[in-house]
Design a protein around this motif. Structure first.
Motif, short mmCIF file in Angstrom:
data_model
loop_
_atom_site.label_atom_id
_atom_site.label_comp_id
_atom_site.label_asym_id
_atom_site.label_seq_id
_atom_site.Cartn_x
_atom_site.Cartn_y
_atom_site.Cartn_z
N PHE A 110 47.67 32.82 37.13
CA PHE A 110 46.84 34.30 36.90
C PHE A 110 46.33 34.06 35.53
N GLY A 111 46.81 33.51 34.41
CA GLY A 111 45.98 33.45 33.14
C GLY A 111 44.94 32.69 33.32
N GLY A 112 44.81 31.64 33.92
CA GLY A 112 43.77 30.74 34.08
C GLY A 112 42.58 31.46 34.92
N MET A 113 43.09 32.06 35.66
CA MET A 113 42.26 32.74 36.62
C MET A 113 41.51 33.65 35.94
N GLY A 114 42.21 34.61 35.22
CA GLY A 114 41.58 35.50 34.50
C GLY A 114 40.58 35.09 33.36
N TYR A 115 40.94 33.86 32.68
CA TYR A 115 40.02 33.32 31.68
C TYR A 115 39.09 32.52 32.27
N GLY A 116 38.86 32.21 33.33
CA GLY A 116 37.59 31.42 34.23
C GLY A 116 36.69 32.62 34.75
N MET A 117 37.10 33.95 34.72
CA MET A 117 36.15 34.87 35.46
C MET A 117 35.27 35.71 34.13
N THR A 118 34.16 36.19 34.77
CA THR A 118 33.67 36.90 33.74
C THR A 118 33.80 38.43 33.70
N SER A 119 33.60 39.37 32.79
CA SER A 119 33.92 40.57 33.02
C SER A 119 33.14 41.39 34.02
N ALA A 120 31.85 40.79 34.20
CA ALA A 120 31.13 41.48 35.15
C ALA A 120 31.70 41.35 36.61
N GLN A 121 32.20 40.38 36.87
CA GLN A 121 33.01 40.27 38.24
C GLN A 121 34.10 41.06 38.57
N VAL A 122 34.91 41.56 37.49
CA VAL A 122 35.76 42.72 37.71
C VAL A 122 35.03 43.93 37.53
N GLY A 123 34.16 44.19 36.68
CA GLY A 123 33.67 45.38 36.44
C GLY A 123 32.85 45.81 37.74
N ASN A 124 31.97 44.88 38.36
CA ASN A 124 31.48 45.29 39.48
C ASN A 124 32.45 45.63 40.56
N LEU A 125 33.59 45.29 40.55
CA LEU A 125 34.68 45.65 41.60
C LEU A 125 35.54 46.99 41.64
N ILE A 126 35.91 47.22 40.04
CA ILE A 126 36.66 48.42 39.92
C ILE A 126 35.87 49.63 39.05
N GLY A 127 34.65 49.13 38.54
CA GLY A 127 33.82 50.15 38.01
C GLY A 127 34.04 50.31 36.44
N LEU A 128 35.03 49.38 35.86
CA LEU A 128 35.52 49.35 34.47
C LEU A 128 35.36 48.16 34.00
N ALA A 129 35.05 48.23 32.54
CA ALA A 129 34.94 46.92 31.82
C ALA A 129 35.95 46.48 31.23
N VAL A 130 36.92 45.74 32.11
CA VAL A 130 38.18 45.34 31.76
C VAL A 130 37.90 43.53 31.51
N PRO A 131 38.60 43.33 30.75
CA PRO A 131 38.48 41.82 30.48
C PRO A 131 39.23 41.22 31.62
N PRO A 132 38.96 40.16 32.43
CA PRO A 132 39.76 39.60 33.19
C PRO A 132 40.79 39.05 32.69
N PHE A 133 40.64 38.41 31.62
CA PHE A 133 41.95 37.79 30.96
C PHE A 133 43.21 38.70 30.63
N LEU A 134 42.55 39.68 30.59
CA LEU A 134 43.87 40.93 30.17
C LEU A 134 44.35 41.13 31.47
#
Length: 202
Positions: free
Chosen positions: A83-107
């Motif tokens: 999970f840590g590696g998966m979050g680190y390897g993603m961009t904030s935009a990938q998550v932001g586009n999904l949930i509408g919030l600027a949440v760091p994927p690594f978090l």
């Protein structure tokens, strides 16, 4: 099993599983379609090897308490790295586009990873108090809960990493809360038995 009459021990296989899992976590942390899929494949391979150490221990009689807890610790570490590696390897935009919030994927990966680590720790404590039956996982058709990781390549190949990570960051803490409740139940149940045994000794 081919390894029964060899110098190979279950702990050797557990270490191989750990190293493959570490490589998988690092590959996931690189991000990108190719590295993410390499990481997913390595995590699946690591999960497969994880089943061989227990089988070798049972068939060869090379079981040990230390080996069992070493196996659990490696399980926890590889899952946290997943999970840590998966979050680190993603961009904030990938998550932001999904949930509408600027949440760091690594978090999100860290949240899921910490929850998983807590789950493994509490399962280990429950097993110490109630035995292996106390931590027996639910299974359907012979497949256990953790076997869902075999589907990870489907997630990465179909571009579903972001939804998977978001779901894990929600689902893992919820399941951890359930395990905490179960742990407290086991503690309450075993405490009277411990008091009775102490009374008999004294």
């Amino acid at each position: 099993m081919p390894l029964v009459d060899t110098p190979v021990t279950p702990n050797h296989l557990t270490t191989v599983r750990l190293l493959i899992g570490l490589a998988g976590g690092l590959a996931l942390a690189r991000g990108g379609f190719a590295w993410t899929n390499v990481g997913a494949f390595l995590i699946v391979l690591s999960n497969f090897v994880d089943h061989t150490d227990g089988e070798l221990a049972r068939v060869s009689g090379k079981t040990s308490r230390i080996g069992h807890f070493y196996d659990l610790a490696c399980d926890a570490l590889v899952t946290v790295l997943l999970f840590g590696g998966m979050g680190y390897g993603m961009t904030s935009a990938q998550v932001g586009n999904l949930i509408g919030l600027a949440v760091p994927p690594f978090l999100l990966g860290t949240i899921a990873g910490i929850a998983v680590a807590l789950i493994f720790f509490l399962r280990m404590r429950i097993e110490e108090m109630a035995g292996k039956t106390g931590t027996k996982q639910a299974s359907v058709g012979g497949f256990e809960t953790e076997d869902v990781l075999y589907l990870l390549p489907l997630v990465t190949l179909t571009g579903g990493v972001a939804p998977f990570l978001v779901a894990a960051s929600i689902g893992a803490p919820l399941f951890a809360a359930y395990v905490v409740i179960d742990y407290r139940r086991v503690v309450r149940r075993t405490r009277p038995a411990q008091k009775d045994s102490q009374a008999l000794v004294s």
